[in-house]
Enzyme design. Structure first.
Site, PDB file in Angstrom:
ATOM      1  N   SER A   1       0.820  -1.207   0.000  1.00 43.51           N
ATOM      2  CA  SER A   1       0.000   0.000   0.000  1.00 43.51           C
ATOM      3  C   SER A   1       0.855   1.258   0.000  1.00 43.51           C
ATOM      4  CB  SER A   1      -1.047   0.026   1.109  1.00 43.51           C
ATOM      5  OG  SER A   1      -2.035   0.983   0.738  1.00 43.51           O
TER       6      SER A   1
ATOM      7  N   HIS B   1       4.839  13.958   6.410  1.00 44.88           N
ATOM      8  CA  HIS B   1       4.742  15.407   6.200  1.00 44.88           C
ATOM      9  C   HIS B   1       5.443  16.075   7.376  1.00 44.88           C
ATOM     10  CE1 HIS B   1       1.674  14.437   3.221  1.00 44.88           C
ATOM     11  NE2 HIS B   1       1.158  13.647   4.142  1.00 44.88           N
TER      12      HIS B   1
ATOM     13  N   CYS C   1      -2.227  -3.388   3.190  1.00 44.97           N
ATOM     14  CA  CYS C   1      -3.303  -4.354   3.018  1.00 44.97           C
ATOM     15  C   CYS C   1      -2.779  -5.693   3.524  1.00 44.97           C
ATOM     16  CB  CYS C   1      -3.776  -4.428   1.574  1.00 44.97           C
ATOM     17  SG  CYS C   1      -2.571  -5.104   0.435  1.00 44.97           S
TER      18      CYS C   1
END
Length: 120
Positions: A63, A68, A83
């Site tokens: 995935s 950030h 996943c």
């Protein structure tokens, strides 16, 4: 479709750490953490904002991970989503999140786990 989404909001991070504002340093740390956790990177984008932080995303066969940074606030947000189709990647996701947190050495962290999708 079943997976695990981990998030962490970090505070009190030292803005002088290279991973806070240097896209290349953050990229290197993220890719090393992904591989150490036993996950498979398949693509990536890292962007430095002027003046300020970095946003980075590593696409995984399992995935993705997104980071950030806000050096001016000493803050970082982390997202790790895997996943679990064919194998349970939950332990790998937790190891990846822990390695990324360690890279920022935060004074504080708020963490959340969300089980996504349906149980088969």
């Amino acid at each position: 479709m079943q997976g695990l989404h981990l998030t962490a909001d970090l505070s009190g991070c030292d803005p002088a750490r290279p991973v806070m504002g240097d896209a290349a340093a953050l990229r290197e740390r993220c890719l090393a953490a992904v591989r150490a956790a036993g996950l498979a990177p398949v693509g990536e984008v890292f962007h430095r904002f002027e003046p300020g932080g970095v946003t980075g995303v590593v696409l995984l066969a399992e995935s993705h991970v997104a980071v950030h940074t806000w050096p001016e606030l000493g803050a970082v947000t982390l997202d790790v989503y895997v996943c679990n189709f064919g194998a349970d990647n939950s332990a790998r996701a937790r190891a990846l999140l822990a390695a990324l947190e360690q890279a920022f050495a935060p004074a504080g962290a708020q963490r959340h786990e969300i089980v996504r999708g349906t149980q088969a």
